[in-house]
Design a protein around this motif. Structure first.
Motif, short mmCIF file in Angstrom:
data_model
loop_
_atom_site.label_atom_id
_atom_site.label_comp_id
_atom_site.label_asym_id
_atom_site.label_seq_id
_atom_site.Cartn_x
_atom_site.Cartn_y
_atom_site.Cartn_z
N ILE A 160 -29.37 -3.35 -6.59
CA ILE A 160 -28.14 -3.99 -7.11
C ILE A 160 -26.97 -3.15 -6.78
O ILE A 160 -25.90 -3.59 -6.39
N ALA A 161 -27.24 -1.70 -6.92
CA ALA A 161 -26.02 -0.82 -6.59
C ALA A 161 -25.60 -1.13 -5.02
O ALA A 161 -24.29 -1.13 -4.65
N ASP B 158 -21.56 1.67 -11.50
CA ASP B 158 -22.43 1.56 -12.99
C ASP B 158 -24.00 1.40 -12.76
O ASP B 158 -24.81 2.02 -13.30
N ALA B 159 -24.35 0.52 -11.67
CA ALA B 159 -25.53 0.35 -11.17
C ALA B 159 -26.29 1.77 -10.47
O ALA B 159 -27.31 1.91 -10.99
N TYR B 160 -25.38 2.43 -9.99
CA TYR B 160 -26.05 3.81 -9.28
C TYR B 160 -26.30 4.80 -10.54
O TYR B 160 -27.12 5.58 -10.30
N ALA C 12 -19.10 7.87 -4.57
CA ALA C 12 -17.93 8.21 -5.76
C ALA C 12 -18.08 9.27 -6.15
O ALA C 12 -17.90 9.61 -7.44
N ASN C 13 -18.95 10.21 -5.64
CA ASN C 13 -18.88 11.66 -6.19
C ASN C 13 -19.72 11.59 -7.54
O ASN C 13 -19.48 12.39 -8.53
N LEU C 14 -20.89 10.95 -7.59
CA LEU C 14 -21.54 10.52 -8.86
C LEU C 14 -22.24 11.76 -9.36
O LEU C 14 -22.32 11.98 -10.47
N LYS C 15 -22.47 12.61 -8.47
CA LYS C 15 -23.35 13.61 -8.95
C LYS C 15 -22.53 14.44 -9.95
O LYS C 15 -22.95 14.97 -10.98
#
Length: 376
Positions: A305-306, A320-322, A350-353
């Motif tokens: 999905i992501a 959101d999915a990630y 998007a620098n999610l970490k």
């Protein structure tokens, strides 16, 4: 006594010289005559009368045959079991074998199948049914021993060859199984199970076009009214890069499936893969979301999905999915190489970490403050 006299009178009328033989033998002649006329119940009564006077193997087998024909399998086996195997006729041994099969007593069915084949090793029906029992009991190696012994003499028997093919399939020897199933087709066996099994073999070997062809015939033979052939056909079409054909088949399979979580998850996930391959992006996302209803912790669904939203440049939804994917993935101990690659890709988006680490710090700080207030 009156009953015996009446039977003997009847015997005298059927057999003119019956009066010169012992009463029990006269009863046996009457019973045999009734059996020849297919009057099983009357024969049973006569044999039972004789059995009250004499107990021997021949009389037990006559009585057992009556009970067997009347589906009284427990009475049949109780009469035959005390006899030594060497004293049993071929019919008596078959009655033991098939009685225990009907009563679902597999160990005794197998035992009497083996005993029968020691003396009559070319009884193809028993060979096939004994091999079937082994296959159903997750013992395909012994099924092959039985079928190979028979096929050393006769390699053209369809009943036996079916079980040999199934045994190879259960042993995951797919090329060998394929060869036997195709031989069955050449011998004229055009049943659903042969085409379906061939489809499964080619699916396991990832020969998708051949899998599609055989599944297609299997579906036709069931009038398209069974879910799993339709599902396998649809899935094979998707794998064969024919998603446009596979999606309608999968949707039709969905109509026939019961709403069991595992089944529904698998179908929606496969359907989503079909839509994705057909470049119907939002339909793919929709069905991955449907799959999540039945398995909310599916890493592959959240990741797919992501990735789809990322491809569509919908940054907010992709993020959101990630995030949900990473929350689940971080809980996995010792992720394999594939999962680790998925985690790395998600963290870079998007620098999610860093964002998730910051969220974690905020949550920890909030919990600390709540804890301090509770202490105060």
């Amino acid at each position: 006594m009156r009953k015996v006299v009446l039977i003997l009178v009847f015997a005298a009328s059927v057999f003119p010289c019956a009066g010169s033989v012992p009463p029990t033998d006269s009863l046996l002649m009457v019973g045999d005559s009734l059996m020849d006329s297919h009057e099983v119940y009357r024969a049973l009564c006569v044999y039972q009368e004789a059995f009250e006077s004499r107990d021997d193997a021949s009389l037990r087998m006559r009585l057992a045959s009556c009970h067997y024909q009347r589906a009284a399998y427990r009475q049949c086996t109780s009469l035959l079991e005390p006899l030594s195997p060497d004293s049993l006729s071929h019919d008596a041994m078959r009655q033991l074998f098939y009685s225990y099969k009907t009563m679902k007593d597999t160990p005794l069915q197998m035992h009497w199948g083996r005993e029968l084949l020691k003396r009559w090793h070319m009884d193809a029906e028993v060979v096939a049914d004994l091999a079937l029992a082994y296959n159903l009991n997750d013992d395909p190696e012994r099924a092959l021993v039985v079928t190979n012994a028979y096929e050393a003499v006769d390699s053209l028997n369809i009943l036996v060859k079916r079980q040999a093919a199934d045994a190879q399939f259960f042993m995951k020897e797919y090329p060998a199984a394929t060869s036997i199933y195709e031989r069955l087709l050449a011998l004229g066996d055009s049943t659903f199970s042969v085409f379906y099994s061939l489809g499964m073999c080619y699916e396991e070997m990832e020969q998708w076009e051949k899998a599609c062809a055989y599944y297609g015939v299997a579906v036709q033979l069931t009038d398209s009214a069974k879910a799993w052939p339709l599902f396998h056909l649809g899935a094979a079409l998707v794998k064969a890069h024919r998603a446009g054909e596979g999606i309608p088949v999968l949707l039709k399979a969905l109509m026939f499936l019961q709403p069991e979580d595992g089944v529904m998850y698998t179908l929606y996930n496969t359907l989503a893969e079909g839509y994705y391959a057909d470049e119907q992006w939002m339909a793919a996302v929709y069905d991955w979301q449907n799959a999540l209803k039945y398995n909310p912790q599916s890493l592959s669904c959240w990741y797919n999905i992501a990735r789809t939203y990322e491809f569509l440049q919908d940054v907010a939804k992709a993020e959101d999915a990630y995030k949900e994917f990473l929350r689940l993935a971080y809980a996995k101990k010792n992720p394999n190489k594939e999962l680790q690659g998925m985690i790395t890709h998600a963290e870079r988006f998007a620098n999610l970490k860093e964002k998730m680490a910051e969220e974690r710090r905020k949550i920890d700080e909030l919990m600390r403050k709540v804890g301090e207030k509770l202490v105060d």
